[in-house]
Design a protein around this motif. Structure first.
Motif, mmCIF file in Angstrom:
data_model
loop_
_atom_site.group_PDB
_atom_site.id
_atom_site.type_symbol
_atom_site.label_atom_id
_atom_site.label_comp_id
_atom_site.label_asym_id
_atom_site.label_seq_id
_atom_site.Cartn_x
_atom_site.Cartn_y
_atom_site.Cartn_z
ATOM 1 N N ILE A 226 8.425 4.655 -4.294
ATOM 2 C CA ILE A 226 9.367 5.090 -3.658
ATOM 3 C C ILE A 226 9.447 6.561 -3.668
ATOM 4 O O ILE A 226 10.040 7.194 -2.784
ATOM 5 C CB ILE A 226 10.671 4.228 -4.326
ATOM 6 C CG1 ILE A 226 10.422 2.740 -4.220
ATOM 7 C CG2 ILE A 226 11.935 4.888 -3.661
ATOM 8 C CD1 ILE A 226 11.622 2.164 -4.986
ATOM 9 N N TYR A 280 13.242 -5.506 -1.684
ATOM 10 C CA TYR A 280 11.951 -4.507 -1.870
ATOM 11 C C TYR A 280 10.979 -5.106 -2.409
ATOM 12 O O TYR A 280 9.682 -4.781 -1.979
ATOM 13 C CB TYR A 280 12.547 -3.388 -2.884
ATOM 14 C CG TYR A 280 11.464 -2.427 -3.319
ATOM 15 C CD1 TYR A 280 10.581 -1.809 -2.440
ATOM 16 C CD2 TYR A 280 11.023 -1.998 -4.455
ATOM 17 C CE1 TYR A 280 9.490 -1.047 -2.642
ATOM 18 C CE2 TYR A 280 10.204 -1.090 -4.860
ATOM 19 C CZ TYR A 280 9.347 -0.578 -4.235
ATOM 20 O OH TYR A 280 8.226 0.149 -4.282
ATOM 21 N N MET A 363 15.271 3.545 -1.325
ATOM 22 C CA MET A 363 15.872 2.541 -1.973
ATOM 23 C C MET A 363 17.506 2.678 -1.858
ATOM 24 O O MET A 363 17.806 3.710 -1.805
ATOM 25 C CB MET A 363 15.682 2.641 -3.538
ATOM 26 C CG MET A 363 16.307 1.586 -4.177
ATOM 27 S SD MET A 363 15.906 -0.229 -4.114
ATOM 28 C CE MET A 363 14.261 -0.143 -4.793
ATOM 29 N N MET A 386 15.008 -1.799 0.895
ATOM 30 C CA MET A 386 14.154 -0.663 1.030
ATOM 31 C C MET A 386 14.349 -0.292 2.564
ATOM 32 O O MET A 386 14.212 -1.173 3.504
ATOM 33 C CB MET A 386 12.722 -0.985 0.931
ATOM 34 C CG MET A 386 11.712 0.083 1.254
ATOM 35 S SD MET A 386 12.113 1.637 0.593
ATOM 36 C CE MET A 386 12.047 1.096 -1.199
#
Length: 493
Positions: A226, A280, A363, A386
């Motif tokens: 991320i 995610y 995120m 996400m």
């Protein structure tokens, strides 16, 4: 890419006993040589099939060599019964191709008549109920046939994968998403195995992983992926625990199956009981070749898997979601791209698209769910999406579906994601497909398709269509060009 088969090709030549067997053998060697030049590994069966006993012998040769995708090559007219018996007994995808005549200087003993033999071959395949891949024009020189083999490989990979696939589903379909609740009998007919489980089964398994020593490592891996766009890093241990839970479940329950996908319920009780949204994790698994469809969409998961096998790349599942506002169209699309307002739409999902297919992935939290679950507080149990605009470029939008009557249907449409900012949330992109407005009305609505569509990044319509045909899907729709009316389209509209 994980979770997909490795195709091991084999080629068997066939010869009608009243034609020179040496002609078929020589032409087979030429095809194998051309494959080697093109970097294609292929097993050449030494037996050239003239009769049924030969077909048994050739079958044993390819089986011993570990061949799982077979090319039956008509080097001359070919023995129509024996060559189709070979395909009938082979446990895997089969392609039939035929040799073109090579020179006008040798049309006596050097003429093979395979052009004619393909006709009788097709009749015998139908008599035996054998499915086979036959290229659009299946007659050619050695070089031509190499191109046909290159087209066959991704088709074979998908067919093999589906025959060894298991779908793990968790939870009933959400009440207001009945469109995803399709009859699953057609998938069993294809050889796909399905294990349906309760959300409680998943919750129990998740809690059993609470102190799993792997959580820290997976959470660190997530944080590195991320990067700095991660204001909700505190949710990562829970997400890591969930990812481990899913993969352990698959390993413990796959049984005899080599490949697997998930179709999981992801709202609304999921957030209150698990404490996060799973988007995610779904994106991470999809990036590795393990698609996870949202809202227990079993056919969506299988559709995604077809794309993974064909493209050898990550795919996603999106809602065919919302129209593009006219002011956005006028400002960012009109005059710049050759699409009408009805040709464009937004494809969206909460946050399940792999990071590698998003621009500036970050995120975030699920805004729609937060409205009802956390209306007056900072995001907590709705964290875990996400988000970002999808990467622009060519795409294929497609779906395999079981309709309300239990029949397989499908659609395939090629287009692109435009390099235009969406100004919205989630994993989202502005899609452009020629004649989308008509396709939307006379395919998606007329044939009762659900809102979910699978997306593969690139133009793979040819291969997807070929897989669907091989599977026996009779109703395959596409975005028909202007002037080519749909069956239900008003000609006076």
């Amino acid at each position: 890419m994980n979770n997909i088969p490795c195709v091991k090709l084999g080629i068997v030549s066939v010869s009608r006993d009243c034609f020179p067997i040496s002609l078929s053998e020589r032409r087979r060697r030429d095809v194998v040589s051309a494959c080697q030049t093109a970097g294609i590994e292929i097993f050449e069966a030494p037996t050239c099939v003239e009769n049924e006993r030969d077909s048994v012998k050739a079958l044993a040769e390819v089986q011993e060599a570990g061949v799982n995708a077979l090319i039956v090559f008509l080097g001359n007219f070919g023995p129509e019964s024996s060559e189709t018996i070979l395909a009938q007994r082979f446990q895997g995808p089969v392609m039939f191709v035929a040799a073109a005549e090579e020179t006008g200087e040798d049309l006596y003993d050097g003429r093979g008549d395979a052009y004619c033999g393909m006709l009788n071959c097709s009749y015998n395949l139908a008599l035996r109920g054998v499915r086979a891949y036959i290229p659009e024009y299946p007659v050619g020189t050695a070089t031509d046939i190499v191109s046909m083999i290159q087209d066959f490989i991704p088709v074979a990979r998908a067919v093999i994968g589906l025959s060894k696939l298991k779908v793990f589903s968790f939870g009933p379909r959400p009440q207001d998403f009945m469109a995803c609740n399709a009859p699953i009998q057609p998938l069993f007919d294809l050889g796909v195995e399905i294990q349906e489980n309760s959300e409680l089964d998943l919750l129990v398994a998740y809690r059993q992983h609470e102190k799993d020593p792997r959580i820290e490592g997976i959470a660190k891996e997530m944080a590195e992926e991320i990067g700095s766009q991660n204001p909700y890093a505190g949710i990562l241990p829970k997400l890591a625990q969930y990812e481990i839970t899913l993969m352990d479940w698959a390993e413990a329950n796959r049984g005899s199956r080599e490949y697997f996908v998930f179709a999981n319920k992801c709202w609304p009780a999921f957030q209150t009981e698990f404490g996060f949204v799973p988007c995610y994790v779904n994106s991470r698994l999809a990036a590795k070749g393990y698609p996870v469809s949202c809202e227990v969409d079993i056919f969506g998961a299988v559709s995604e898997y077809i794309g993974v096998c064909i493209a050898n790349d990550a795919v996603t599942l999106l809602d065919i979601n919302n129209s593009v506002p006219k002011d956005m169209y006028d400002a960012d699309i009109a005059g710049k791209y050759a699409y009408t307002l009805q040709d464009v739409f937004m494809g969206f999902h909460c946050g399940n698209t792999p990071v590698c297919k998003l621009k500036k992935a970050n995120m975030s939290y699920q805004r729609i769910m937060k409205r009802s679950l956390e209306p007056d507080s900072e995001p907590n149990i709705t964290r875990g999406t996400m988000e970002g605009d999808l990467v622009d470029g060519e795409i294929t939008f497609y779906r395999l579906q079981g309709n309300a009557r239990g029949k397989l249907t499908a659609y395939v449409a090629q287009g692109e994601v435009l390099p235009v900012a969406t100004r919205s949330f989630g994993g989202i992109g502005i899609f452009a497909i020629q004649e989308m407005g008509r396709f939307y009305r006379h395919v998606l609505i007329e044939k009762n398709y659900p809102h979910h569509g699978a997306v593969v990044f690139g133009h793979y319509g040819k291969a997807i269509y070929s897989v669907l045909r091989y599977l026996g899907v009779e109703d395959i729709s596409f975005n028909q060009p202007s002037g080519m009316l749909y069956k239900t389209e008003n000609p006076f509209a």
